[in-house]
Write a protein that holds these residues in place. Sequence first.
Motif, PDB file in Angstrom:
ATOM      1  N   LEU A 195       0.629  -1.135   0.076  1.00 27.27           N
ATOM      2  CA  LEU A 195       0.010   0.001   0.030  1.00 27.27           C
ATOM      3  C   LEU A 195       0.781   1.301  -0.070  1.00 27.27           C
ATOM      4  O   LEU A 195       0.417   2.273  -0.601  1.00 27.27           O
ATOM      5  CB  LEU A 195      -0.863   0.122   1.211  1.00 27.27           C
ATOM      6  CG  LEU A 195      -2.180  -0.857   1.262  1.00 27.27           C
ATOM      7  CD1 LEU A 195      -2.807  -0.723   2.682  1.00 27.27           C
ATOM      8  CD2 LEU A 195      -2.993  -0.698   0.021  1.00 27.27           C
ATOM      9  N   SER A 196       1.973   1.288   0.557  1.00 34.33           N
ATOM     10  CA  SER A 196       2.671   2.536   0.895  1.00 34.33           C
ATOM     11  C   SER A 196       4.165   2.412   0.027  1.00 34.33           C
ATOM     12  O   SER A 196       4.717   1.506  -0.454  1.00 34.33           O
ATOM     13  CB  SER A 196       3.107   2.798   2.371  1.00 34.33           C
ATOM     14  OG  SER A 196       3.988   1.549   2.522  1.00 34.33           O
ATOM     15  N   THR A 197       4.402   3.510  -0.254  1.00 33.04           N
ATOM     16  CA  THR A 197       5.882   3.852  -0.839  1.00 33.04           C
ATOM     17  C   THR A 197       6.927   3.988   0.148  1.00 33.04           C
ATOM     18  O   THR A 197       6.663   4.684   1.141  1.00 33.04           O
ATOM     19  CB  THR A 197       5.992   5.193  -1.606  1.00 33.04           C
ATOM     20  OG1 THR A 197       4.886   5.024  -2.872  1.00 33.04           O
ATOM     21  CG2 THR A 197       7.146   5.796  -2.405  1.00 33.04           C
ATOM     22  N   TRP A 198       8.004   3.398   0.060  1.00 32.72           N
ATOM     23  CA  TRP A 198       9.083   3.481   0.963  1.00 32.72           C
ATOM     24  C   TRP A 198      10.247   4.399   0.205  1.00 32.72           C
ATOM     25  O   TRP A 198      10.319   4.892  -1.127  1.00 32.72           O
ATOM     26  CB  TRP A 198       9.857   2.330   1.101  1.00 32.72           C
ATOM     27  CG  TRP A 198       9.061   1.303   1.945  1.00 32.72           C
ATOM     28  CD1 TRP A 198       7.640   1.577   2.551  1.00 32.72           C
ATOM     29  CD2 TRP A 198       9.123  -0.032   2.405  1.00 32.72           C
ATOM     30  NE1 TRP A 198       7.093   0.330   3.113  1.00 32.72           N
ATOM     31  CE2 TRP A 198       8.031  -0.523   2.981  1.00 32.72           C
ATOM     32  CE3 TRP A 198      10.302  -0.907   2.264  1.00 32.72           C
ATOM     33  CZ2 TRP A 198       7.909  -1.918   3.459  1.00 32.72           C
ATOM     34  CZ3 TRP A 198      10.255  -2.079   2.747  1.00 32.72           C
ATOM     35  CH2 TRP A 198       8.885  -2.504   3.424  1.00 32.72           C
ATOM     36  N   ALA A 199      11.212   4.887   0.934  1.00 31.04           N
ATOM     37  CA  ALA A 199      12.538   5.683   0.492  1.00 31.04           C
ATOM     38  C   ALA A 199      13.362   4.789  -0.294  1.00 31.04           C
ATOM     39  O   ALA A 199      14.035   5.329  -1.102  1.00 31.04           O
ATOM     40  CB  ALA A 199      13.003   6.405   1.576  1.00 31.04           C
ATOM     41  N   VAL A 200      13.342   3.506  -0.301  1.00 33.21           N
ATOM     42  CA  VAL A 200      14.235   2.699  -0.856  1.00 33.21           C
ATOM     43  C   VAL A 200      14.133   2.937  -2.486  1.00 33.21           C
ATOM     44  O   VAL A 200      13.008   3.052  -2.898  1.00 33.21           O
ATOM     45  CB  VAL A 200      14.262   1.386  -0.545  1.00 33.21           C
ATOM     46  CG1 VAL A 200      14.337   1.064   0.857  1.00 33.21           C
ATOM     47  CG2 VAL A 200      12.657   0.568  -0.941  1.00 33.21           C
ATOM     48  N   ILE A 201      15.219   2.649  -3.260  1.00 37.54           N
ATOM     49  CA  ILE A 201      15.219   2.366  -4.635  1.00 37.54           C
ATOM     50  C   ILE A 201      14.796   1.145  -5.232  1.00 37.54           C
ATOM     51  O   ILE A 201      15.533   0.103  -4.691  1.00 37.54           O
ATOM     52  CB  ILE A 201      16.178   2.922  -5.254  1.00 37.54           C
ATOM     53  CG1 ILE A 201      16.630   4.382  -4.595  1.00 37.54           C
ATOM     54  CG2 ILE A 201      16.449   2.944  -6.777  1.00 37.54           C
ATOM     55  CD1 ILE A 201      15.340   5.488  -4.907  1.00 37.54           C
ATOM     56  N   ALA A 202      14.121   0.765  -6.368  1.00 44.51           N
ATOM     57  CA  ALA A 202      13.839  -0.682  -6.487  1.00 44.51           C
ATOM     58  C   ALA A 202      14.735  -1.338  -7.178  1.00 44.51           C
ATOM     59  O   ALA A 202      16.045  -0.715  -7.777  1.00 44.51           O
ATOM     60  CB  ALA A 202      12.489  -0.327  -7.808  1.00 44.51           C
ATOM     61  N   GLY A 203      14.897  -2.571  -7.219  1.00 41.71           N
ATOM     62  CA  GLY A 203      15.665  -3.476  -7.825  1.00 41.71           C
ATOM     63  C   GLY A 203      16.937  -4.009  -6.653  1.00 41.71           C
ATOM     64  O   GLY A 203      16.716  -3.190  -5.715  1.00 41.71           O
ATOM     65  N   GLY A 204      17.756  -4.711  -7.226  1.00 45.96           N
ATOM     66  CA  GLY A 204      18.541  -5.432  -6.102  1.00 45.96           C
ATOM     67  C   GLY A 204      19.781  -4.994  -6.190  1.00 45.96           C
ATOM     68  O   GLY A 204      20.970  -5.288  -5.764  1.00 45.96           O
ATOM     69  N   GLU A 205      20.107  -3.524  -6.998  1.00 39.50           N
ATOM     70  CA  GLU A 205      21.232  -3.008  -7.234  1.00 39.50           C
ATOM     71  C   GLU A 205      22.003  -2.173  -6.200  1.00 39.50           C
ATOM     72  O   GLU A 205      21.032  -1.860  -5.430  1.00 39.50           O
ATOM     73  CB  GLU A 205      21.205  -2.028  -8.531  1.00 39.50           C
ATOM     74  CG  GLU A 205      20.488  -0.633  -8.211  1.00 39.50           C
ATOM     75  CD  GLU A 205      19.313  -0.492  -7.810  1.00 39.50           C
ATOM     76  OE1 GLU A 205      18.780   0.519  -6.987  1.00 39.50           O
ATOM     77  OE2 GLU A 205      18.369  -1.511  -8.215  1.00 39.50           O
ATOM     78  N   THR A 206      23.168  -1.841  -6.070  1.00 36.48           N
ATOM     79  CA  THR A 206      23.714  -0.827  -5.181  1.00 36.48           C
ATOM     80  C   THR A 206      24.106   0.198  -5.937  1.00 36.48           C
ATOM     81  O   THR A 206      23.605   0.519  -7.025  1.00 36.48           O
ATOM     82  CB  THR A 206      24.891  -1.515  -4.487  1.00 36.48           C
ATOM     83  OG1 THR A 206      26.180  -1.885  -5.471  1.00 36.48           O
ATOM     84  CG2 THR A 206      24.576  -2.865  -3.840  1.00 36.48           C
ATOM     85  N   ALA A 207      25.070   1.083  -5.394  1.00 40.37           N
ATOM     86  CA  ALA A 207      25.179   2.331  -6.111  1.00 40.37           C
ATOM     87  C   ALA A 207      26.192   2.158  -7.099  1.00 40.37           C
ATOM     88  O   ALA A 207      26.316   3.046  -7.957  1.00 40.37           O
ATOM     89  CB  ALA A 207      26.194   3.198  -5.075  1.00 40.37           C
ATOM     90  N   ASP A 208      26.507   0.994  -7.457  1.00 38.50           N
ATOM     91  CA  ASP A 208      27.317   0.578  -8.570  1.00 38.50           C
ATOM     92  C   ASP A 208      26.459   0.135  -9.801  1.00 38.50           C
ATOM     93  O   ASP A 208      27.260  -0.446 -10.823  1.00 38.50           O
ATOM     94  CB  ASP A 208      28.538  -0.353  -8.461  1.00 38.50           C
ATOM     95  CG  ASP A 208      29.572   0.276  -7.363  1.00 38.50           C
ATOM     96  OD1 ASP A 208      29.925   1.443  -7.463  1.00 38.50           O
ATOM     97  OD2 ASP A 208      29.793  -0.615  -6.405  1.00 38.50           O
ATOM     98  N   GLY A 209      25.414  -0.196  -9.879  1.00 41.10           N
ATOM     99  CA  GLY A 209      24.496  -0.955 -11.006  1.00 41.10           C
ATOM    100  C   GLY A 209      23.332  -0.297 -10.961  1.00 41.10           C
ATOM    101  O   GLY A 209      22.878   0.601 -10.363  1.00 41.10           O
TER     102      GLY A 209
END
Length: 298
Positions: A55-69
């Motif tokens: 139901l809710s949006t989080w601050a995380v970014i979609a996908g399994g990537e880190t800052a390098d991907g």
Amino acid sequence: MSVHNGGMKNAAALITLTLLVGFARPVMAQDFRSGGKLLLTGGVSSIEGSAGGGLSTWAVIAGGETADGIGVAAHGTAVRTGDFQLTTGGIAVGIFDRVELSYARQAFDTRQVGAALGLGKGFTFDQDIVGVKVRLLGDAIYDQDRWMPQISVGLQYKSNDEPGVVRFVGAKRASDVDYYMSATKLFLSTSVLVSGTVRATRANQFGILGYGGDKSDGYKPEFEGSAAWLATKRLVIGVEGRTKPNRLSFAKEGAAYDVFAAYAFNKSLSITAAYVDLGPIAGFRGQRGTYLSLQTGF
């Protein structure tokens, strides 16, 4: 006034594609992903396409990537209550764990209620949602040595395909933009995740019944909150709540809640099941039921 019956077919196709991609990960993905996130810490796909809870949006970014991907998450979701059914399918792309771009297509089936409302049995509202989210500061997972949560801001452009109907029931417009700010933090020592979002919105029933109303038309802040426990590295159990505006005289609107469990088969495929209470919809009370979502990605 036409009746749209493609929602279920579209959802079935998206769920099938989700399963196929999950069991057959593209070889090309190995060239540009790191896949360094812990299982389920990137959230699941919300009903509006962004990474978060159901139901809710989080601050995380979609996908399994880190800052390098660069990572991708695709989902197919079905929510069925006593009188209605909502199916959603979409995709989100996370770029270097900094920017998220998302798209979701919603189909809201009025089932038997459509006839009672004068729309026709099985009348379906479709809605497209295009979103962008940017991480401003913090890291929800890796900043364990400080209390700072991950903080992101975003917007979602929503467009309903039934402008005549939503205006007839009192909405001011059939498309609009939601703006939000989210803060999310995972405490690895206790395996607890908490998240809160403040959303500026004019949406009636997430936009299914348009935007603005005969009671008011200005933006109003609404709250979305989640609390989850990582029971194991593959299983998350949690609760969510989300407030909604109440702008239409003909149909009182209330907050939505769920109790959910998400299980990751591997880094590429997960399933989420929940019991949901969406509150009254279009004057029909007690809209409680089930939520089921499949997500694949890398």
